[in-house]
Design an enzyme around this catalytic site. Structure first.
Site, short mmCIF file in Angstrom:
data_model
loop_
_atom_site.label_atom_id
_atom_site.label_comp_id
_atom_site.label_asym_id
_atom_site.label_seq_id
_atom_site.Cartn_x
_atom_site.Cartn_y
_atom_site.Cartn_z
CE LYS A 289 -4.32 1.50 2.29
NZ LYS A 289 -5.24 1.29 4.17
CD GLU A 375 -18.39 -3.52 9.32
OE1 GLU A 375 -17.82 -2.56 9.27
OE2 GLU A 375 -18.89 -4.53 9.01
NE ARG A 403 -19.99 -3.14 6.70
CZ ARG A 403 -18.72 -2.83 5.87
NH1 ARG A 403 -19.33 -3.50 4.84
NH2 ARG A 403 -18.00 -2.49 6.57
#
Length: 642
Positions: A289, A375, A403
């Site tokens: 990244k 979640e 969610r």
């Protein structure tokens, strides 16, 4: 304005079809130019820099090998897609990213045929890829037809259960599709959990270039030079796992890990599997990244989300802060409570910094849990913590908590467990747009029996609500607050415990009462100043609670005024609807009360600055002023009334 990089090869590429005539060395050079263009563009707009830089080579290779848009590339999460947008006909608008009227920071179906599936949240790509594959096999025929489906899923997104539900189904259906696991060793925060450890073991101690293959039959798909190293690696990996890799057991052929920044390897592998794969294939790609831009590589979050910045130094151009952010106020208040009560603990889903729980993790690491992008699990985990005698604060963005809603209902509310939901990013959030707007939590939390629902009008009120939530031990509660800075009020030394279901009067007036729920209160006060200049002095009250409602306050406001207006940063069906229900049950409408409810409009609002989004939603001070004048039948300047 940043210096525009020289991009002679990229200048020849308007759409991916233009890449088909490029030689491999030209594709290598193209990747370098796309990286430079991405850095230059994001320096002007701000946005998600690190994720895109990590997939530059992969993006070029995918578009060079596959036939998009007929072949569907689905980015998961969509913030990886800036290089993809540059290569798919949107380079001329790339410097409008996340700006009003400009390109979305995520993939968006309405924006381009090259964005087959929108993704602002994570872990949806494999389900979507399987859906496209089945639609192809069943003869679905949208505009461009359907070829192959390719899901590019970040390693953090693989921690969500939905990704494995999709893989389980895909392995069973045995359709040709490609899943590219973009393993960059971090999503937003460093990854957590057994999945991250598992991926690490797959390539521990082995150079990426050996191209390990760990699935039955996958070795034969590799180019000849790599097959012997892959066979050796396959045996090594099998020795670490019973019955082969997890992916193999789910029915996928597995190839990798591959160095995601080695264009030669990427092109070779992708061409081979494209030509020879018949069933579901998982290609494990290792990326970094922020790759290729030193300030992003050195940043703690690898340049996940940046403001505008200077390309040479990486220094971000952030406006000076006039007040602490709501998120930091929550984090500091929670740490104070945790210092006084060892039963206080906290749970978040891959957003420790974004929710302010990094402060808790630093001070009390044994009581702070990042469950990854999960979640549903996070909510139920919190419920059992509460059942086990702890005092959990479940801190999630409003848009992400959606969610886990079934778990909020089934595991928390039905069992009346004292989970304290800290709902960050409530209301409209600016550049992240519709997918990240916290528009629905007032409605979906307030309709649950026994749920206490609060909204902070300012940062001091947030301190009181965190403290109040800590005191609630007989059932669940939630408090919501927006992204960004507070309004600059003086903060108390510590929060106070509020009386449950009781609002507060802000100012006494006549004729019209405005009952605010949340941080629109500051806009209400601005509107009141303008109205006072017109000779109208509205009453203002801060509801504090959407559930339970302050019946006494609401009925008094209704009895003492011609009109009552509620205002909230939420969708239809929230606070105002509960107030209307109360007024109807009490027969107040029969007395002639004029009632209006100001809410977010029944539409998804595209990205812009928060102020502009609230203007579009008609929840700014001038809109509140206009609503008061309208309900009182007072014509505004330039307006004619019959």
């Amino acid at each position: 304005m940043a210096d525009i990089p020289k991009t002679p090869i990229l200048d020849r590429v308007t759409v991916p079809a233009d890449m088909k005539s490029l030689s491999d060395p030209e594709l290598y050079a193209l990747a370098k130019e796309v990286r430079a263009e991405t850095i230059s563009a994001v320096s002007e707009t701000g946005g998600h820099l690190g994720a895109g830089l990590g997939v530059v080579e992969l993006t070029v290779a995918l578009h060079a090998v596959f036939d998009t848009p007929r072949d569907r590339i689905i980015w998961d999460v969509g913030h990886q897609c800036y290089p993809h947008k540059i290569l798919t006909g949107r380079r001329d608008r790339i410097r409008t990213l996340r700006c009003e009227g400009g390109l979305s920071g995520f993939t968006k179906r309405s924006e381009s045929a090259f964005d087959p599936f929108g993704a602002g949240h994570s872990s949806t790509s494999i389900s979507a890829a399987l859906g496209f594959s089945v639609a192809r096999d069943l003869g679905g025929a949208p505009e461009h037809g359907i070829g192959d489906a390719v899901a590019v899923i970040g390693d953090g997104a693989m921690s969500a259960g939905m990704a494995f539900e999709a893989m389980n189904n895909a392995g069973h259906l045995d359709r040709r599709l490609f899943v590219i696991l973009n393993d960059n060793e971090m999503s937003i925060a460093p990854p957590v959990g057994a999945m991250s450890s598992y991926l690490s073991r797959l390539y521990a101690g082995e150079p990426f270039q050996e191209l390990k293959a760990a699935a039955k039959g996958a070795v034969s798909l590799l180019p000849e030079p790599f097959q012997e190293g892959a066979r050796r690696a396959k045996e090594m990996v099998k020795s670490m796992t019973v019955g082969g890799t997890l992916f193999e057991e789910l029915g996928f052929s597995y190839v990798g890990p591959i160095d995601g920044h080695d264009m030669e390897s990427l092109l070779s592998i992708l061409r081979t599997v494209h030509d020879r794969a018949t069933g579901p294939m998982l290609i494990h790609v290792i990326t970094k990244k922020g790759k290729g831009y030193a300030p992003a590589e050195a940043a703690r979050d690898r340049g996940h989300a940046t403001a505008k910045f200077d390309v040479a130094s990486g220094k971000q151009h952030k406006a000076p802060s006039n007040a602490p952010s709501y998120t930091s106020v929550f984090g500091k208040t929670l740490v104070d409570l945790a210092g006084k009560d060892d039963k206080v603990c906290a749970v978040t889903a891959a957003m420790p910094d974004g929710t302010g729980l990094n402060l808790m993790a630093e001070r009390y690491p044994s009581r702070c849990f990042d469950v990854g992008i999960a979640e549903q699990h996070g909510v139920t985990f919190s419920a059992a913590l509460a059942a086990g005698g702890m005092k959990p604060f479940c801190a999630m963005y409003s848009t992400f908590l959606q969610r886990g809603y079934d778990q909020v209902v089934h595991d928390v509310a039905v069992q009346r467990l004292p989970v304290r939901f800290a709902i960050d990013r409530a209301g409209l959030v600016g550049a992240d747009g519709a997918t990240h707007a916290g528009a629905f939590d007032i409605g979906y939390m307030s309709n649950l029996p026994g749920m206490v629902v609060m909204a902070a009008a300012d940062e001091a009120e947030l301190m009181h609500m965190v403290t109040t939530a800590h005191s609630i031990n007989d059932g669940p509660c939630a408090f919501r607050y927006p992204r960004g800075e507070g309004v600059g009020v003086e903060l108390p030394e510590q929060g106070e415990v509020l009386e449950i279901g009781k609002g507060r009067m802000i100012r006494e007036g006549s004729r019209v009462a405005i009952l605010s729920f949340g941080t629109r209160l500051s806009e209400v006060e601005k509107a009141a100043e303008a109205l006072t200049a017109r000779g109208i002095s509205p009453t203002i009250a801060d509801a504090r609670f959407a559930k339970p409602l302050d019946r006494e306050l609401i009925l008094k406001l209704a009895a003492d005024h011609e009109a009552l207006i509620t205002i909230e940063e939420g969708a239809i069906g929230g606070f105002g609807s509960h107030v209307a229900q109360l007024l109807a049950e009490e027969g107040v409408f029969d007395t002639g009360l004029k009632f209006r409810s100001m809410v977010l409009p029944d539409t998804f609002i595209d990205h812009a600055s928060p102020a502009r989004m609230y203007e579009e939603a008609k929840l700014s001070a001038k809109d509140i002023e206009a609503k008061v004048l309208d309900v009182l039948g007072i014509a505004q300047i330039g307006e004619k009334r019959a």
